[in-house]
Write an enzyme that holds these catalytic residues in place. Structure first.
Site, mmCIF file in Angstrom:
data_model
loop_
_atom_site.group_PDB
_atom_site.id
_atom_site.type_symbol
_atom_site.label_atom_id
_atom_site.label_comp_id
_atom_site.label_asym_id
_atom_site.label_seq_id
_atom_site.Cartn_x
_atom_site.Cartn_y
_atom_site.Cartn_z
ATOM 1 C CB CYS A 99 3.299 7.635 3.074
ATOM 2 S SG CYS A 99 3.768 6.554 4.409
ATOM 3 C CB CYS A 159 7.314 -4.792 8.643
ATOM 4 S SG CYS A 159 8.713 -4.080 9.549
ATOM 5 C CG ASN A 202 -3.299 6.525 13.215
ATOM 6 O OD1 ASN A 202 -4.030 7.485 13.429
ATOM 7 N ND2 ASN A 202 -2.065 6.655 12.755
ATOM 8 C CB CYS A 206 6.449 -2.322 16.146
ATOM 9 S SG CYS A 206 8.124 -1.909 15.595
ATOM 10 C CB SER A 254 9.795 4.679 14.904
ATOM 11 O OG SER A 254 9.475 5.091 13.601
ATOM 12 C CG LEU A 255 12.584 7.424 21.235
ATOM 13 C CD1 LEU A 255 13.930 6.717 21.188
ATOM 14 C CD2 LEU A 255 12.738 8.823 21.855
ATOM 15 C CB THR A 256 7.778 4.078 20.447
ATOM 16 O OG1 THR A 256 7.892 3.830 19.044
ATOM 17 C CG2 THR A 256 6.407 3.673 20.940
ATOM 18 C CB CYS A 310 3.046 -1.417 13.722
ATOM 19 S SG CYS A 310 3.180 -1.267 11.939
ATOM 20 C CD GLU A 313 -2.808 -1.343 2.338
ATOM 21 O OE1 GLU A 313 -3.865 -1.963 2.131
ATOM 22 O OE2 GLU A 313 -2.527 -0.812 3.429
ATOM 23 C CB CYS A 338 1.183 6.268 11.109
ATOM 24 S SG CYS A 338 2.308 7.383 10.368
ATOM 25 N N GLY A 371 7.137 -1.730 6.072
ATOM 26 C CA GLY A 371 8.509 -2.227 6.007
ATOM 27 C C GLY A 371 9.539 -1.356 6.687
ATOM 28 C CD GLU A 372 13.786 -0.341 9.761
ATOM 29 O OE1 GLU A 372 12.943 0.045 10.583
ATOM 30 O OE2 GLU A 372 14.683 0.401 9.313
HETATM 31 N N1 SAH Z 1 9.191 0.913 9.627
HETATM 32 C C1 SAH Z 1 9.543 2.274 9.736
HETATM 33 C C2 SAH Z 1 8.677 3.183 8.905
HETATM 34 C C3 SAH Z 1 7.209 2.853 8.817
HETATM 35 S S1 SAH Z 1 6.225 2.968 10.276
HETATM 36 C C4 SAH Z 1 9.522 2.733 11.163
HETATM 37 O O1 SAH Z 1 9.030 2.013 12.018
HETATM 38 O O2 SAH Z 1 10.030 3.819 11.411
HETATM 39 C C5 SAH Z 1 5.823 4.704 10.305
HETATM 40 C C6 SAH Z 1 5.526 5.267 11.691
HETATM 41 O O3 SAH Z 1 4.249 4.863 12.158
HETATM 42 C C7 SAH Z 1 6.514 4.827 12.753
HETATM 43 O O4 SAH Z 1 6.978 5.964 13.437
HETATM 44 C C8 SAH Z 1 5.670 3.947 13.679
HETATM 45 O O5 SAH Z 1 6.131 3.979 14.992
HETATM 46 C C9 SAH Z 1 4.311 4.535 13.531
HETATM 47 N N2 SAH Z 1 3.201 3.650 13.834
HETATM 48 C C10 SAH Z 1 3.131 2.316 13.687
HETATM 49 N N3 SAH Z 1 1.895 1.863 14.024
HETATM 50 C C11 SAH Z 1 1.177 2.948 14.384
HETATM 51 C C12 SAH Z 1 -0.168 3.151 14.787
HETATM 52 N N4 SAH Z 1 -1.026 2.147 14.868
HETATM 53 N N5 SAH Z 1 -0.570 4.410 15.071
HETATM 54 C C13 SAH Z 1 0.287 5.452 14.932
HETATM 55 N N6 SAH Z 1 1.557 5.326 14.531
HETATM 56 C C14 SAH Z 1 2.008 4.087 14.254
HETATM 57 FE FE1 SF4 Z 2 7.742 -2.414 10.830
HETATM 58 FE FE2 SF4 Z 2 7.745 0.234 11.268
HETATM 59 FE FE3 SF4 Z 2 5.548 -1.239 11.730
HETATM 60 FE FE4 SF4 Z 2 7.654 -1.492 13.333
HETATM 61 S S1 SF4 Z 2 6.398 0.365 13.056
HETATM 62 S S2 SF4 Z 2 6.460 -3.190 12.488
HETATM 63 S S3 SF4 Z 2 9.328 -1.252 11.890
HETATM 64 S S4 SF4 Z 2 6.506 -0.897 9.758
#
Ligand code: SAH
Ligand code: SF4
Length: 349
Positions: free
Chosen positions: A105, A112, A289, A116, A213-215, A119, A91, A332, A158-159
């Site tokens: 995007c 992936c 989200n 995480c 993506s620190l979180t 996600c 997508e 996201c 994906g990463e």
């Molecule tokens: N894999 C890479 C890039 C894609 S994810 C990465 O992790 O950086 C893009 C962003 O969306 C990341 O910052 C991730 O932490 C965030 N993300 C993942 N799942 C999410 C969700 N359900 N709601 C909001 N942000 C989310």
């Molecule tokens: Fe992969 Fe990024 Fe989702 Fe983590 S947040 S599972 S690295 S796409």
């Protein structure tokens, strides 16, 4: 049956020259430019001879992917479901900001492997890396659907650090002066925090922006939410970001997806401030989200605001991502529901 050949979308002018057995360099440049300008069939390439158009039309493919579905959210977000030629799907999302700037995007893998917890993409497993052509095509399919794009972010499925070679090639193609000539300043790579990849990007380029993506900066919590932390502990991650700052002179974005009651407490704000001290960073908060199958909640506005203000009080530069594209599962972390045929696979990161 037609023999499978590489699609032309993933080739640079010099590669087109040899792939198509062209005698004249300018012919390769012309074809490269046509693709960047939206020609999707050889008949449209009017400065080629009729004989060339017919010959290439019979043996070559310009694209290897097709748009299976286009979803439009009333807020302006557009999501394309792209069918790959092996039956998989990815997508791609168009985001439009308040000033009307359009950002693609794009995805770099089918699924992936990073897993995480919060996600959607992390829960559908991993099938394979995308080729440069498959990534380039996402950008062009979007331009075909919505017009000229301003930015590209590698924040889809994906990463990126696990597919850096294809991403480098994608950037070479999209930034090439004889083609789409996109500026590198308009490109951002987002990583879950693969230290070796951040260092390689600093050393070898491409010269683009970086988001991490620190979180959360709490190591124990981050290990639970993001398994990448185990082999890439916080200290090493912080040092890699400092290295990137120093080597490139660029500010890094720290992304933090906020989950209600999970990573929004005052103590967590303090830990992010400690992590960020001395780094050239800005923090971008993304309220989680919803993904119906995952056990998290979007924080209330009050909770998000409180965390935002706490970070600001520590002197951090903070922004809040506006929520967009949820109705079409295009926000996201929501990508991947439609992606077919992904398989779990062990990966060494
Ligand atoms: N894999 C890479 C890039 C894609 S994810 C990465 O992790 O950086 C893009 C962003 O969306 C990341 O910052 C991730 O932490 C965030 N993300 C993942 N799942 C999410 C969700 N359900 N709601 C909001 N942000 C989310
Ligand atoms: Fe992969 Fe990024 Fe989702 Fe983590 S947040 S599972 S690295 S796409």
């Amino acid at each position: 049956m037609r023999e499978e050949t590489a699609a032309l979308s993933g080739l640079l002018p010099e590669e087109l020259l040899s792939h198509l057995h062209l005698e004249k360099k300018y012919r390769a440049k012309q074809i490269f430019k046509w693709i960047a300008d939206g020609a999707r069939a050889f008949e449209a390439m009017t400065n080629l001879s009729r004989e060339e158009r017919e010959r290439f039309g019979a043996t070559e493919r310009i694209f290897s992917t097709t748009v299976a579905q286009t979803l439009r959210d009333p807020d302006g977000t557009v999501k394309l479901q792209i069918a790959l030629n092996d039956g998989n799907a990815v997508e791609t999302v168009l985001l439009t900001d308040r000033e009307g700037r359009k950002t693609a995007c794009v995805s770099c893998q089918v699924g992936c492997p990073m897993g995480c917890a919060f996600c959607q993409t992390g829960h559908i497993g991993f099938a394979r890396n995308l080729t440069a052509g498959e990534i380039v095509e996402q950008f062009f399919h979007l331009e075909d659907a919505v017009g000229r794009l301003d930015n590209i972010v590698f924040m889809g499925m994906g990463e990126p650090m696990l597919n850096l070679a294809a991403i480098k090639k994608t950037i070479e193609i999209l930034c090439h002066v004889d083609g789409r000539a996109l500026s590198r300043r308009r490109i951002t790579i987002s990583t879950s925090g693969i230290v070796e990849g951040i260092r390689r990007l600093a050393d070898e380029g491409p010269d683009v922006r970086l988001a991490v993506s620190l979180t959360t900066a709490n190591e124990a919590l981050r290990r639970k939410l993001m398994p990448v932390t185990e082999k890439n502990p916080m200290g090493n991650l912080r040092a890699a970001i400092a290295y990137f700052n120093e080597k490139t002179g660029k500010r890094v974005t720290l992304e933090a997806a906020l989950m209600g009651g999970v990573n929004t407490g005052d103590a967590y704000a303090k830990e992010i401030a400690e992590f960020a001290r001395g780094l050239n960073v800005h923090v971008n908060l993304i309220p989680w989200n919803p993904v119906s199958t995952l056990p998290f909640e979007t924080p209330s506005n009050a909770e998000t605001k409180r965390f935002f203000s706490a970070l600001e009080r520590f002197g951090l530069n903070v922004t809040l991502r506006t929520r967009r594209g949820e109705k079409i599962g295009g926000a996201c972390g929501q990508l991947g529901k439609s992606a077919a045929r992904t398989a779990d696979e062990d990966d060494d990161y």
